[in-house]
Design an enzyme around this catalytic site. Structure first.
Site, PDB file in Angstrom:
ATOM      1  N   GLU A  48      47.264  28.249  42.450  1.00 42.85           N
ATOM      2  CA  GLU A  48      47.322  29.704  42.256  1.00 42.85           C
ATOM      3  C   GLU A  48      47.330  30.019  40.760  1.00 42.85           C
ATOM      4  OE1 GLU A  48      46.587  31.392  44.585  1.00 42.85           O
ATOM      5  OE2 GLU A  48      47.467  30.639  46.446  1.00 42.85           O
ATOM      6  N   ASP A  51      42.321  29.207  39.104  1.00 44.86           N
ATOM      7  CA  ASP A  51      40.864  29.149  39.329  1.00 44.86           C
ATOM      8  C   ASP A  51      40.112  29.629  38.085  1.00 44.86           C
ATOM      9  OD1 ASP A  51      41.771  31.730  39.968  1.00 44.86           O
ATOM     10  OD2 ASP A  51      40.387  32.002  41.658  1.00 44.86           O
ATOM     11  N   GLY A 158      45.737  43.036  52.181  1.00 42.33           N
ATOM     12  CA  GLY A 158      46.630  42.979  51.024  1.00 42.33           C
ATOM     13  C   GLY A 158      47.759  41.990  51.258  1.00 42.33           C
ATOM     14  N   LEU A 161      46.119  36.709  51.954  1.00 41.59           N
ATOM     15  CA  LEU A 161      45.296  35.753  52.700  1.00 41.59           C
ATOM     16  C   LEU A 161      43.821  36.107  52.519  1.00 41.59           C
ATOM     17  CD1 LEU A 161      47.521  35.469  55.893  1.00 41.59           C
ATOM     18  CD2 LEU A 161      47.371  33.860  53.983  1.00 41.59           C
ATOM     19  N   SER A 162      43.580  36.910  51.509  1.00 42.71           N
ATOM     20  CA  SER A 162      42.219  37.157  51.060  1.00 42.71           C
ATOM     21  C   SER A 162      41.370  37.999  52.004  1.00 42.71           C
ATOM     22  CB  SER A 162      41.541  35.819  50.793  1.00 42.71           C
ATOM     23  OG  SER A 162      40.719  35.966  49.708  1.00 42.71           O
ATOM     24  N   SER A 163      41.938  39.100  52.428  1.00 46.75           N
ATOM     25  CA  SER A 163      41.133  40.041  53.220  1.00 46.75           C
ATOM     26  C   SER A 163      40.021  40.630  52.365  1.00 46.75           C
ATOM     27  CB  SER A 163      42.020  41.161  53.770  1.00 46.75           C
ATOM     28  OG  SER A 163      42.478  42.009  52.736  1.00 46.75           O
ATOM     29  N   GLU A 211      33.916  41.844  43.187  1.00 50.20           N
ATOM     30  CA  GLU A 211      35.348  42.131  43.086  1.00 50.20           C
ATOM     31  C   GLU A 211      35.786  42.303  41.625  1.00 50.20           C
ATOM     32  OE1 GLU A 211      37.745  40.211  45.965  1.00 50.20           O
ATOM     33  OE2 GLU A 211      39.615  40.683  44.950  1.00 50.20           O
ATOM     34  N   ASP A 223      38.677  32.523  46.410  1.00 50.03           N
ATOM     35  CA  ASP A 223      38.699  33.147  47.739  1.00 50.03           C
ATOM     36  C   ASP A 223      37.299  33.209  48.353  1.00 50.03           C
ATOM     37  OD1 ASP A 223      41.237  33.578  46.842  1.00 50.03           O
ATOM     38  OD2 ASP A 223      41.044  35.745  46.640  1.00 50.03           O
TER      39      ASP A 223
END
Ligand code: ADP
Ligand code: MG
Length: 464
Positions: A48, A51, A158, A161-163, A211, A223
């Site tokens: 985390e 990346d 949100g 978990l990367s919606s 994004e 993600d």
């Protein structure tokens, strides 16, 4: 595992979701969709906030994800509706020629009640595909292309978990299928096979652009990569220096153990600046150390002594000052001690990823030892997220502490932090006890009621 309990979020049945979404689409738009596409969310075992620094990440694609039913239009317009109750405000429209780069670009007509304006993710994805199509002929987008879209998700939105990536990647597949030569030559499920890993990598980079450039979130591509390039039964070992992936079987680790994600119910918004603030601290450290990315400070197989060496170089260069210059010219200086903590998190997180990669590739290790070694690193990762990255929050800390106390080999906060989800490793027989204890501890501490997801490493984005 008792998935009937209301506290468990089910990934649902894809065929059922497809048929109900198709029916709702016809009702909403007066005609049927050309297809339904799915993209998964992700859970990250480790890696985390690294990346974008070229570190290694160890994510897996989930069975939970986002479904998009879509039909093409020929007027360059996007008409879209989400069935996500917290965001649904009926059909929203976006004129694709008006979509331009920059977080402030007005690509959505939705009111500003919702952080970020979700239509930016979809408009931005088509915008990024158009740009990619200028480089890759088989992905060239028809000039007048537009679409009607209806969206539903089995992920918490949100929830860490990367919606957001699931939304971008499912929309991306819909656009590729409907608007490009590759999609037309490979109808339906044939597109899944036609999308080589190399093309999927390019599409993931385009979704990331959407994004970063449209929404203004400082995401680094993890993600989107796992959503488009994951594999059932495997963890991805993703080298973010060049986005090469190795797929490591999770069979040993999950022989007697299960991953459970706990959605804290506390939504996080990457768009609101805190994530970028942490990133700016680490970039200030990077500037001071004179590298283009923090991963370059460590050798190929790094250990804790390498981290110590970098930190003492940081101390030497930072001197006695209380601040470091901002990585952005003209912006306020950054607190030196905070920058050092972000640096330490990034470096130790990178070391943990390399160690995990080693454990998961080691065929000599038995299942039990793998689970113990992996679990220890998960809990160490949480401590680092809490104390060094400083992105944890009370509910996540309660969940991790309770799980470990009740016998979980390891647990940690995942995602960007400031809300979102924790990931627990549990012996299969202990899942009910541990999740029950976590729910009680949250209630006692006055946190929101958590929701649980069984995490099964799953296949990537596809036509349904
Ligand atoms: P995460 O990716 O961890 O779930 P983010 O803050 O990155 O959290 O992304 C959440 C945002 O993505 C939402 O605020 C919304 O704008 C958009 N989004 C995600 N899923 C959906 C959905 N099903 N419908 C509409 N918008 C969505
Ligand atoms: Mg996200």
């Amino acid at each position: 595992m008792d998935t009937d309990d209301a506290a468990w979020l089910s990934p649902g049945d894809a065929a059922e979701i497809r048929s109900s979404l198709t029916a709702q689409f016809a009702e909403e738009f007066g005609h049927g969709p050309a297809g339904v596409w799915f993209a998964p969310g992700r859970a990250n075992l480790n890696g985390e906030h690294v990346d974008f620094h070229g570190g290694r990440c160890l994510p897996m694609a989930l069975a939970h994800g986002t479904y998009v039913a879509a039909a093409p239009r020929t007027d360059g317009m996007l008409y879209m509706r989400t069935l996500e109750p917290s965001l649904d405000a009926g059909v929203q429209q976006v004129c694709i020629s008006e979509v331009t780069s920059g977080p402030d670009a007005d690509v959505h007509t939705i009111t500003d009640e919702q952080p970020c304006g979700w239509t930016k993710y979809v408009g931005g994805t088509l915008w990024a595909l158009r740009a990619l199509g200028e480089e890759i002929d088989e992905l060239a987008v028809d000039e007048s292309f537009g679409a009607d879209l209806l969206i539903t998700s089995t992920l918490p939105v949100g929830g860490g978990l990367s919606s957001s990536a699931a939304l971008e990647c499912s929309a991306m597949l819909a656009f590729v299928a409907m608007a490009t030569p590759l999609g037309r030559a490979n109808p339906g499920a044939a597109l899944d096979a036609a999308l080589t890993d190399e093309l999927r990598a390019r599409l993931a980079a385009a979704c990331m652009r959407a994004e970063v450039e449209m929404v203004g979130a400082g995401t680094g591509g993890l993600d989107q990569t796992v959503s488009l390039r994951g594999r059932a039964g495997h963890l991805l070992s993703l080298d973010c220096r060049d986005f090469t992936v190795e797929r490591l079987p999770a069979t040993g680790l999950l022989a007697d153990h299960r991953f459970v994600a706990v959605d804290t119910g506390q939504a996080h918004w990457l768009g609101d600046g805190q994530f970028d603030d942490r990133r700016a601290d680490s970039e200030a450290a990077m500037r001071l150390l004179g590298v283009e990315r923090l991963r370059n400070l460590l050798p190929e197989r790094p250990g804790t002594s390498d981290v110590a060496a970098v930190l003492s170089r940081f101390d030497e260069r930072a001197g006695d000052g209380e601040t470091l210059p901002s990585p952005v010219d003209g912006a306020p200086a950054r607190d030196r001690a905070a920058c050092r903590r972000r640096l330490r998190h990034a470096l130790t997180e990178m070391v943990r990823s390399e160690e995990l990669h080693g454990f998961l590739s080691d065929e000599e290790l038995d299942a039990e030892s793998t689970a113990m070694l992996v679990g220890n690193l998960m809990t160490a990762g949480h401590a680092s997220m809490r104390d060094e990255a400083e992105v944890s929050f009370p509910a996540a800390n309660t969940i991790v502490e309770t799980a470990v106390e009740k016998g979980s080999p390891g647990a940690r906060l995942i995602g960007g932090g400031f809300g979102g989800s924790a990931l627990l490793l549990c012996r299969a027989d202990d899942v009910a006890t541990i999740t029950g204890a976590v729910a009680s501890a949250c209630e006692e501490a006055g946190h929101q009621t958590p929701r649980f997801l069984e995490i099964t490493p799953s296949d990537p984005a596809r036509a349904v």
